[in-house]
Design an enzyme around this catalytic site. Structure first.
Site, PDB file in Angstrom:
ATOM      1  N   ARG A  63     -42.405  76.526 -33.728  1.00  0.00           N
ATOM      2  CA  ARG A  63     -41.479  75.569 -33.131  1.00  0.00           C
ATOM      3  C   ARG A  63     -41.046  74.493 -34.122  1.00  0.00           C
ATOM      4  O   ARG A  63     -39.983  73.885 -33.981  1.00  0.00           O
ATOM      5  CB  ARG A  63     -42.148  74.923 -31.913  1.00  0.00           C
ATOM      6  CG  ARG A  63     -41.202  74.072 -31.146  1.00  0.00           C
ATOM      7  CD  ARG A  63     -41.775  73.216 -30.012  1.00  0.00           C
ATOM      8  NE  ARG A  63     -43.051  73.490 -29.460  1.00  0.00           N
ATOM      9  CZ  ARG A  63     -44.145  72.730 -29.678  1.00  0.00           C
ATOM     10  NH1 ARG A  63     -44.086  71.689 -30.484  1.00  0.00           N
ATOM     11  NH2 ARG A  63     -45.275  73.023 -29.096  1.00  0.00           N
ATOM     12  N   TYR A 118     -15.772  65.829 -23.700  1.00  0.00           N
ATOM     13  CA  TYR A 118     -16.116  67.108 -23.062  1.00  0.00           C
ATOM     14  C   TYR A 118     -16.807  66.812 -21.726  1.00  0.00           C
ATOM     15  O   TYR A 118     -17.756  66.017 -21.679  1.00  0.00           O
ATOM     16  CB  TYR A 118     -17.058  67.829 -24.031  1.00  0.00           C
ATOM     17  CG  TYR A 118     -17.577  69.172 -23.644  1.00  0.00           C
ATOM     18  CD1 TYR A 118     -16.723  70.244 -23.422  1.00  0.00           C
ATOM     19  CD2 TYR A 118     -18.948  69.389 -23.554  1.00  0.00           C
ATOM     20  CE1 TYR A 118     -17.224  71.497 -23.106  1.00  0.00           C
ATOM     21  CE2 TYR A 118     -19.467  70.635 -23.247  1.00  0.00           C
ATOM     22  CZ  TYR A 118     -18.586  71.685 -23.015  1.00  0.00           C
ATOM     23  OH  TYR A 118     -19.093  72.917 -22.711  1.00  0.00           O
ATOM     24  N   ASP A 190     -18.703  64.079 -31.468  1.00  0.00           N
ATOM     25  CA  ASP A 190     -18.578  65.510 -31.219  1.00  0.00           C
ATOM     26  C   ASP A 190     -17.505  66.011 -32.175  1.00  0.00           C
ATOM     27  O   ASP A 190     -16.319  65.777 -31.970  1.00  0.00           O
ATOM     28  CB  ASP A 190     -18.209  65.758 -29.754  1.00  0.00           C
ATOM     29  CG  ASP A 190     -18.199  67.241 -29.399  1.00  0.00           C
ATOM     30  OD1 ASP A 190     -17.921  68.065 -30.296  1.00  0.00           O
ATOM     31  OD2 ASP A 190     -18.451  67.576 -28.225  1.00  0.00           O
ATOM     32  N   LYS A 215     -19.045  77.568 -31.381  1.00  0.00           N
ATOM     33  CA  LYS A 215     -17.610  77.732 -31.617  1.00  0.00           C
ATOM     34  C   LYS A 215     -17.367  78.263 -33.032  1.00  0.00           C
ATOM     35  O   LYS A 215     -17.578  79.422 -33.285  1.00  0.00           O
ATOM     36  CB  LYS A 215     -16.911  76.392 -31.362  1.00  0.00           C
ATOM     37  CG  LYS A 215     -17.290  75.748 -30.010  1.00  0.00           C
ATOM     38  CD  LYS A 215     -16.692  76.456 -28.820  1.00  0.00           C
ATOM     39  CE  LYS A 215     -17.337  76.069 -27.500  1.00  0.00           C
ATOM     40  NZ  LYS A 215     -17.237  74.676 -27.127  1.00  0.00           N
TER      41      LYS A 215
HETATM   42  C1  LIG Z   1     -18.123  74.027 -26.087  1.00  0.00           C
HETATM   43  C2  LIG Z   1     -18.196  72.593 -26.410  1.00  0.00           C
HETATM   44  C3  LIG Z   1     -19.403  71.911 -26.340  1.00  0.00           C
HETATM   45  C4  LIG Z   1     -20.653  72.565 -25.806  1.00  0.00           C
HETATM   46  O1  LIG Z   1     -21.105  73.634 -26.554  1.00  0.00           O
HETATM   47  P1  LIG Z   1     -22.014  74.763 -25.880  1.00  0.00           P
HETATM   48  O2  LIG Z   1     -22.579  75.474 -27.042  1.00  0.00           O
HETATM   49  O3  LIG Z   1     -21.084  75.574 -25.028  1.00  0.00           O
HETATM   50  O4  LIG Z   1     -23.058  74.061 -25.073  1.00  0.00           O
HETATM   51  C5  LIG Z   1     -19.417  70.600 -26.714  1.00  0.00           C
HETATM   52  N1  LIG Z   1     -18.313  69.955 -27.140  1.00  0.00           N
HETATM   53  C6  LIG Z   1     -17.133  70.582 -27.213  1.00  0.00           C
HETATM   54  C7  LIG Z   1     -15.954  69.825 -27.687  1.00  0.00           C
HETATM   55  C8  LIG Z   1     -17.033  71.903 -26.846  1.00  0.00           C
HETATM   56  O5  LIG Z   1     -15.850  72.510 -26.879  1.00  0.00           O
END
Ligand SMILES: *Cc1c(COP(=O)(O)O)cnc(C)c1O
Length: 399
Positions: A63, A118, A190, A215
């Protein structure tokens, strides 16, 4: 990569494309193989009782990190630049956001979050953080340096997201960061849309830069993964929080992240070019009122995008002229190269209708017509435009 040239101060710093290809690699440790093995690991064996009692070992426990997780962390850290003190891997982008917020906030603190955030980020603030005595105020994404007026004596963090992933306002991150730091607050961002390649978050005043690696880092719609990169001011708190919460990521998913990262630069360049071509084509269509693409003047904050960003990814939104939702749905349904589904950043194109009117609390979202978000994938851009053309024919028939 272990080569004697690495770390040589007489050489100029490596460019991002080179760092994408080389960082986090250690062929010497892998019998010469280019890629690291995937360590499926829990127990680590210590040579003696004394070593165990003193926790004298390169790796302590599955971990707490393995050569697999270190390879991705090191690669991401090299990409972020020298201001990055460390990178934490989390099991999703949302987990990266929630963990970063938990790392820097205490009961009684106040948090400022952009109204364009988000939506699940908002849900975490409004539910979990609120239950633990942390109050959130949402602010206009275009507020810039005026955010100083919203700082309270207990404001400890400001959360930015540029652009918003539905509405695409570009924020003035340096101005917001300057105001936050003057008031003693940390800045979390973010940075999923631009990634560290197109927005060097630490250079712009961010303390914790978050990416949904699901992403563009993963890039193939086959992995859930999140990352938080932290500067010196935030790293120890972040690391401690990740360990204390017991968060870690399975090695196969880490490996997919590392594999995706190697090609992220060329993929992003293609997403940028193709996305911009489609956006410009859409801007000329009589059905469309506005294209919310940060590289176009019609996007709020475009001037700041030009100043602070070195590229655009493949995600943007379009605003139709006022029309019944049924016609917009017919447009989306007719598309055969664009899938309908959440997430983005993979090789495939996506189209979703959306409405963020009811999400907002600090500002009013009134685009003037129905909205659709597009992700431009790696298909041939002329095929994509042909597909959109057929969508508009179905739109015309349905209105
Ligand atoms: C998809 C997304 C997230 C969350 O990511 P996950 O891996 O789906 O939890 C956070 N911020 C933005 C801008 C996103 O598009």
């Amino acid at each position: 990569m272990t080569k004697k040239s690495e770390g040589d101060p007489t050489r100029p710093p490596l460019k991002p494309a080179t760092r994408l290809a080389t960082s986090g690699r250690d062929a010497g440790a892998n019998h010469g193989f280019v890629n690291p093995p995937v360590y499926h690991a829990s127990t680590v064996l210590y040579p003696t009782a004394e070593d165990f009692l003193a926790r004298r070992a390169r790796y302590l426990y599955g971990r707490r990190g393995t050569p697999t997780s270190e390879a991705l962390e090191n690669a991401l850290r090299a990409l972020e630049g020298p201001a990055c003190a460390g990178v934490a891997l989390l099991p999703s982008g949302l987990a990266a956001i929630s963990t970063a917020l938990l790392a820097v906030l205490n009961a009684g603190d106040h948090l400022l979050v952009t109204d364009s955030a988000y939506q699940p980020t908002r849900r975490f603030c409004d539910n979990v953080l609120r239950r633990y005595g942390i109050a959130t105020t949402y602010y206009d994404p275009l507020i810039g340096g005026d955010i100083a007026a919203l700082m309270q004596p207990n404001t400890r963090a400001v959360f930015v997201e540029a652009p918003g992933s539905l509405s695409f306002e570009i924020q003035d991150v340096p101005a917001i960061a300057a105001a936050a730091h003057a008031a003693g607050a940390l800045v979390l961002m973010d940075n999923t849309w631009a990634t560290s390649l197109y927005f060097p978050a630490f250079d712009k005043g961010v303390d914790l830069s978050i990416q949904a690696a699901t992403k563009y880092i993963g890039g193939h719609s086959d992995v859930m993964l999140g990352t938080v990169s932290a500067n010196q001011a935030a790293w120890e708190r972040l690391r401690g929080t990740v360990h204390t919460l017991g968060l870690c990521v399975g090695p196969d998913d880490i490996y997919l992240g590392l594999r995706g990262l190697r090609t992220m630069g060329v993929r992003l360049a293609q997403h940028h070019q193709a996305g911009l071509k489609v956006a410009r084509w859409l801007a000329e269509r009589p059905e469309i009122a506005r294209v919310l693409h940060p590289a176009l003047e019609s996007c709020p904050g475009h001037v700041i995008w030009r100043r602070d960003f070195s590229g655009a990814s493949g995600l943007f939104s379009i605003v139709f002229k006022p029309v019944a939702q049924g016609a917009v749905n017919a447009f989306v349904n007719e598309l055969s190269l664009f899938g309908i589904g959440p997430s983005w950043g993979g090789f495939e194109s996506l189209a979703i209708p959306f409405d963020c009117t009811s999400i907002r609390t600090a500002t009013k979202w009134a685009p003037g017509g129905p909205t659709v978000r597009l992700h431009i994938g790696l298909e041939d851009v002329d095929d994509l435009i042909g597909d959109l053309e057929r969508g508009f024919a179905a739109f015309a028939a349905a209105r």
